[in-house]
Each structure stands twice: as structure tokens, then as C-alpha cells.
Scaffold this active site. Structure first.
Site, PDB file in Angstrom:
ATOM      1  N   ASP A  70       0.866  -1.184   0.000  1.00 27.92           N
ATOM      2  CA  ASP A  70       0.000   0.000   0.000  1.00 27.92           C
ATOM      3  C   ASP A  70       0.899   1.230   0.000  1.00 27.92           C
ATOM      4  O   ASP A  70       1.818   1.320   0.822  1.00 27.92           O
ATOM      5  CB  ASP A  70      -0.912  -0.030   1.251  1.00 27.92           C
ATOM      6  CG  ASP A  70      -2.081   0.930   1.126  1.00 27.92           C
ATOM      7  OD1 ASP A  70      -1.832   2.126   0.881  1.00 27.92           O
ATOM      8  OD2 ASP A  70      -3.231   0.480   1.294  1.00 27.92           O
ATOM      9  N   LEU A 108      -0.062   4.134   0.802  1.00 28.14           N
ATOM     10  CA  LEU A 108      -0.620   5.004   1.845  1.00 28.14           C
ATOM     11  C   LEU A 108      -1.238   6.287   1.287  1.00 28.14           C
ATOM     12  O   LEU A 108      -1.389   7.270   2.000  1.00 28.14           O
ATOM     13  CB  LEU A 108       0.438   5.318   2.928  1.00 28.14           C
ATOM     14  CG  LEU A 108       1.151   4.083   3.501  1.00 28.14           C
ATOM     15  CD1 LEU A 108       2.139   4.486   4.600  1.00 28.14           C
ATOM     16  CD2 LEU A 108       0.142   3.081   4.066  1.00 28.14           C
ATOM     17  N   SER A 117     -16.857  -3.142  -9.325  1.00 26.54           N
ATOM     18  CA  SER A 117     -17.850  -2.320  -8.638  1.00 26.54           C
ATOM     19  C   SER A 117     -19.177  -2.381  -9.380  1.00 26.54           C
ATOM     20  O   SER A 117     -19.215  -2.538 -10.611  1.00 26.54           O
ATOM     21  CB  SER A 117     -17.303  -0.894  -8.639  1.00 26.54           C
ATOM     22  OG  SER A 117     -18.324   0.046  -8.449  1.00 26.54           O
ATOM     23  N   TYR A 140     -13.879   7.091 -12.894  1.00 22.65           N
ATOM     24  CA  TYR A 140     -13.636   6.008 -11.930  1.00 22.65           C
ATOM     25  C   TYR A 140     -14.309   4.714 -12.412  1.00 22.65           C
ATOM     26  O   TYR A 140     -13.680   3.651 -12.484  1.00 22.65           O
ATOM     27  CB  TYR A 140     -14.171   6.389 -10.535  1.00 22.65           C
ATOM     28  CG  TYR A 140     -14.287   5.183  -9.633  1.00 22.65           C
ATOM     29  CD1 TYR A 140     -13.158   4.608  -9.061  1.00 22.65           C
ATOM     30  CD2 TYR A 140     -15.528   4.565  -9.394  1.00 22.65           C
ATOM     31  CE1 TYR A 140     -13.253   3.465  -8.266  1.00 22.65           C
ATOM     32  CE2 TYR A 140     -15.634   3.429  -8.608  1.00 22.65           C
ATOM     33  CZ  TYR A 140     -14.499   2.876  -8.045  1.00 22.65           C
ATOM     34  OH  TYR A 140     -14.599   1.741  -7.278  1.00 22.65           O
ATOM     35  N   LYS A 175     -12.915   0.796 -13.824  1.00 25.74           N
ATOM     36  CA  LYS A 175     -13.352  -0.548 -13.409  1.00 25.74           C
ATOM     37  C   LYS A 175     -13.782  -1.362 -14.635  1.00 25.74           C
ATOM     38  O   LYS A 175     -13.456  -2.538 -14.757  1.00 25.74           O
ATOM     39  CB  LYS A 175     -14.489  -0.454 -12.391  1.00 25.74           C
ATOM     40  CG  LYS A 175     -14.049   0.120 -11.049  1.00 25.74           C
ATOM     41  CD  LYS A 175     -13.007  -0.759 -10.380  1.00 25.74           C
ATOM     42  CE  LYS A 175     -12.411  -0.133  -9.142  1.00 25.74           C
ATOM     43  NZ  LYS A 175     -11.261  -0.858  -8.587  1.00 25.74           N
ATOM     44  N   TYR A 182     -18.625  -5.236  -6.214  1.00 23.41           N
ATOM     45  CA  TYR A 182     -19.212  -4.897  -4.918  1.00 23.41           C
ATOM     46  C   TYR A 182     -20.339  -3.907  -5.120  1.00 23.41           C
ATOM     47  O   TYR A 182     -20.228  -2.980  -5.908  1.00 23.41           O
ATOM     48  CB  TYR A 182     -18.214  -4.224  -3.982  1.00 23.41           C
ATOM     49  CG  TYR A 182     -16.819  -4.788  -3.926  1.00 23.41           C
ATOM     50  CD1 TYR A 182     -16.567  -6.147  -4.086  1.00 23.41           C
ATOM     51  CD2 TYR A 182     -15.736  -3.949  -3.681  1.00 23.41           C
ATOM     52  CE1 TYR A 182     -15.268  -6.646  -4.009  1.00 23.41           C
ATOM     53  CE2 TYR A 182     -14.451  -4.433  -3.598  1.00 23.41           C
ATOM     54  CZ  TYR A 182     -14.216  -5.785  -3.774  1.00 23.41           C
ATOM     55  OH  TYR A 182     -12.943  -6.256  -3.703  1.00 23.41           O
ATOM     56  N   ASN A 229     -22.717  -1.673  -2.227  1.00 24.60           N
ATOM     57  CA  ASN A 229     -22.283  -0.569  -1.348  1.00 24.60           C
ATOM     58  C   ASN A 229     -21.723  -1.111  -0.030  1.00 24.60           C
ATOM     59  O   ASN A 229     -22.491  -1.343   0.916  1.00 24.60           O
ATOM     60  CB  ASN A 229     -23.451   0.389  -1.091  1.00 24.60           C
ATOM     61  CG  ASN A 229     -23.814   1.185  -2.329  1.00 24.60           C
ATOM     62  OD1 ASN A 229     -24.087   0.609  -3.382  1.00 24.60           O
ATOM     63  ND2 ASN A 229     -23.816   2.494  -2.220  1.00 24.60           N
ATOM     64  N   LEU A 272     -22.868   7.421   2.086  1.00 28.52           N
ATOM     65  CA  LEU A 272     -23.992   7.632   3.000  1.00 28.52           C
ATOM     66  C   LEU A 272     -23.703   7.224   4.453  1.00 28.52           C
ATOM     67  O   LEU A 272     -23.954   8.004   5.378  1.00 28.52           O
ATOM     68  CB  LEU A 272     -25.233   6.877   2.485  1.00 28.52           C
ATOM     69  CG  LEU A 272     -26.474   7.044   3.352  1.00 28.52           C
ATOM     70  CD1 LEU A 272     -26.957   8.484   3.341  1.00 28.52           C
ATOM     71  CD2 LEU A 272     -27.588   6.111   2.885  1.00 28.52           C
TER      72      LEU A 272
END
Ligand code: NAD
Ligand code: WQD
Length: 350
Positions: free
Chosen positions: A45, A47, A138, A163, A167, A191, A193, A214
Site C-alpha cells: 500500500d 498510503l 464495482s 472512476y 473498473k 461490490y 455498497n 452515506l
């Protein structure tokens, strides 16, 4: 986790897995499930939106210290070196930039980061004969779909943002690659949400950027970080006028990754590139989500009804039959569990 369990896990390792984006939200929760299922995990990662402190939380929960390599996967040379040194049995590729709004203003940064990272991961895998890849896709690849619930066969529509396009392109790259590399196996996980936190409240969703999703907006409003929140529209053609989504509990989502990895490693797939929807199949409206929060937290949320948010899909939820049949995956938690754990996490992290 007691030392005995940690030793057991070490002794019985099912394989060495590279988790890219392991210091982020979904990556860190998935690492917990992988370790508890007997995998040996290494994280990479840079970061940019993660924090290595989250791995201390993972160690508290599992008793296992996970090493993180601070490497930018868009850097080809360091990525290939990581693969040669690591010799992994599988990869779960979470690392990506994920802010829909930001991607509209900085498309090149999104294409550069998300696509180069993927290309270098695949190149690293090929160079080291590593054949099992899980890719974070996604529900945004479906765009504005007419069909509900969406199945893996539902045609993808025009991406609503750069974005979402990264994907779609990521999926396409892997499908093309798999066609000419029958020995390579990949699962594209779409995925819906993801939300909520680990039940210990030791890890949860945190980000370098102020959240716009949300569930964290709700918990931040309840704790007073925000004075009020806005419901983006109550005049849609839905049961209460607010938009409908499929909120999937983070540890249910994490579990699906472990099952998908088992599935690939044990050669159970029917094609070498398979797609799985990961949602609950239940659509929940924004107002229902708010009421679920109010119920589990015994708090009154300060919200107002505002204008529609540009680009919002009216309703989307998953058909997850394929993941149920092939992976034996069933989400076990609902919106109340999501709200309860998200609220506990918000109060602990302050
Ligand atoms: P996150 O931002 O919390 O985690 C991603 C991690 O990847 C971060 O820690 C970041 O520092 C790291 N990273 C990004 N670019 C990198 C690079 N070039 N090299 C190395 N590390 C890099 O995001 P998340 O919510 O955990 O999402 C994980 C994946 O799931 C992403 O691919 C995202 O697009 C996808 N996804 C997320 C959601 C969601 O709502 N959270 C929904 C659908 C799909
Ligand atoms: C959910 C609902 C809002 C905030 C995004 C990405 C998608 C995927 C998941 C990565 C919507 C409403 C929200 C607020 C509100 N991520 N809302 N007030 O837009 O479904 O999906 O995350 O792949 O690609 O687009 O998630 O949490 O932003 O919104 O009323 O302050 O909550 O309008 O109906 P979304 P979200």
C-alpha cells in the site's frame, strides 16, 4: 487472538497472498478474514488513502502481524521487484483511487493509477508464475441499468464517471488476458455498497479524504462532526422517493474474498475469468437507512431533504445467486448490523 490460534494459523497456511491496498477499508477487513481462514498475508500500500496503523488493529484482532510494503504499484520496477521477492500464491487487488467525484475532475490521475497498477500486478504475476487473481470491481460498471436486480449477465451501460470507466477497463483487460492465458485464473468481484465495521470496533472505515458515502456521513452527523446531513432527493420513483442501494456488510464482503480465493486455488471455476455480484439482494432507500440508524443508535439524526445529486442512479441492487451457488457465499448481516457497527466504530475513533 490467543498465541495458540496464531501458531495454528501459521502451521496450517493455505498459501501466501499479496493484498494490494491492505491498509485501506476493504483490504484491511479482508486481511482479518484471510488470516482467520488460514492464509498467510503480505500487504502492499502506498498510503495514498491508507494508514499502516490499521494493520496494528488487524494484529490486535488476529494476533498476526502483517507486513506492509510501501510501494506505488503504478511504479513498474518496484512492483516487479516485490513479486520476485515475494513469490505469492495469489493476489487480491484492491489498490485503486475510488472517489467518483474526484475522478471527474482528475481523470488522468485515475486512469494512470488504477490501470497502471493493474497492468503491473498482472505482469508481476506472469513473471513469477502466480495464477490466482481477485480484482475489486464495482456495481458502478452497470451504470444506469434498466434491469433490476442486476445479474452478472446484465449488460454494462456507459460508465457514469472516469472512476467507473477504470473498473470497466480493468475488467476488460483481465478478460482479454485470460483469453490467451488459460492457465491464469481470475475472479472479478462487483461490490455493491460496502459499509459497516469489524464487530470489535478496532478497525472500520477511515480515509484521508472527508467521506461522501452515506453511512459515514450518517455517523459523522450523529457524532457532531457535521451539523446536519442532506438526503439527496425524495422525489424519485421509489417507495419513499429516495434512492435505493444494496448495502453490504464489510465482513460479509471480506468473507466472499476468502471463498473466491479458495475457489480459484482449488480449481473449481468453470471459466478462467468469472464475475460475481456481491450484494445482499435487498434494496434499501436512503430514508430507510437513516431510520435503521436511528433505531440502533437511539439517536435522532439531523437531516434535511435536499436536491438530487448529479449522476445518482435511482435504484440498484444485486442478484447474488451466482456467488451463492459457486462460492457458497451468503451475506449474514443487514442494514441494522451495518449501522450498529459503523456507529460503534465512529464512537471509538472519535
Ligand atoms: P481504500 O481507499 O480504503 O483502499 C485502497 C487502498 O489502496 C488505499 O489504502 C490506498 O492507499 C491504496 N492505493 C491506491 N493506489 C495505490 C497504488 N498505486 N499503489 C499502492 N497502493 C495504492 O478503498 P476501499 O474502499 O478499501 O476500496 C478497495 C477497492 O474496492 C478499490 O479498488 C475500490 O475501487 C473498490 N470498490 C470500493 C467500493 C466502496 O464503496 N468502498 C465499492 C466498490 C468497489
Ligand atoms: C448512497 C445513496 C446518495 C450521501 C458509490 C460509488 C460506487 C461505489 C459505491 C465504488 C445515494 C445518498 C449519500 C449523502 C445522500 N463505489 N446520499 N446523502 O453513490 O451508491 O455509490 O459508492 O465503486 O461506484 O458511486 O454511494 O454512499 O455515495 O450514496 O442522500 O450525504 O445515499 O444520493 O442515493 P453510491 P453513496
Amino acid at each position: 487472538m490467543p498465541v495458540v490460534r496464531a501458531l495454528y494459523i501459521f502451521a496450517m497456511s493455505k498459501g501466501k497472498i499479496l493484498v494490494t491496498g491492505g491498509c485501506g477499508y476493504i483490504g484491511s477487513h479482508t486481511i482479518v478474514d484471510l488470516i482467520e481462514s488460514g492464509y498467510d498475508v503480505v500487504s502492499v500500500d502506498n498510503l495514498s488513502n491508507g494508514d499502516e496503523a490499521v494493520l496494528e488493529g488487524v494484529a490486535k484482532i488476529t494476533g498476526v502481524a502483517v507486513e506492509n510494503h510501501i510501494i506505488d504499484l503504478a511504479d513498474r520496477v518496484s512492483t516487479l521487484r516485490l513479486f520476485h521477492e515475494g513469490q505469492f500464491d495469489g493476489v487480491i487487488h484492491f489498490a485503486a483511487l475510488k472517489l467518483v467525484g474526484e475522478s471527474v475532475h482528475q481523470p488522468i490521475q485515475y486512469f494512470h493509477n488504477n490501470l497502471n497498477s493493474l497492468l503491473h500486478v498482472v505482469e508481476g504475476m506472469e513473471a513469477t508464475n502466480c495464477r490466482n487473481l481477485i480484482f475489486s470491481s464495482s456495481c458502478s460498471v452497470y451504470g444506469n441499468s434498466d434491469e433490476l436486480p442486476v445479474t452478472e449477465q446484465t449488460p454494462r451501460q456507459q460508465a457514469e464517471s472516469p472512476y467507473a470507466r477504470t473498473k470497466q477497463m480493468g475488467e476488460d483487460i483481465l478478460m482479454d488476458y485470460c483469453r490467451v492465458h488459460p492457465e491464469f485464473k481470475t475472479a472479478l468481484l462487483r461490490y455493491f455498497n460496502p459499509a459497516g465495521a469489524h464487530s470489535s470496533a478496532i478497525i472500520g472505515e477511515s480515509s484521508s479524504n472527508p467521506p461522501s458515502n452515506l453511512v459515514p456521513v450518517i455517523t459523522e452527523t450523529a457524532i457532531g462532526k457535521r451539523q446536519e446531513m442532506t438526503v439527496f432527493g425524495d422525489d424519485y420513483n421509489t417507495r419513499d422517493g429516495s434512492c435505493v442501494r444494496d448495502y453490504i456488510y464489510i465482513m460479509d464482503l471480506a468473507r466472499a474474498h476468502t471463498l473466491a480465493l479458495d475457489y480459484l486455488i482449488q480449481d473449481q471455476q468453470t471459466s478462467n475469468c468469472e464475475i460475481f455480484n456481491l450484494g445482499t439482494g435487498n434494496g434499501v432507500s436512503v430514508l430507510e437507512a437513516i431510520h435503521a440508524f436511528e433505531m440502533v443508535s437511539s439517536q435522532k439524526l439531523n437531516y434535511r431533504i435536499g436536491a438530487r445529486r448529479m449522476g445518482d442512479v435511482v435504484s440498484i441492487y444485486a442478484n447474488y445467486d451466482k456467488a451463492a451457488e459457486a462460492l457458497g457465499w451468503h451475506p449474514e448481516h443487514d442494514i441494522k448490523d451495518i449501522m450498529r457497527t459503523a456507529w460503534e466504530w465512529e464512537q471509538v475513533r472519535g
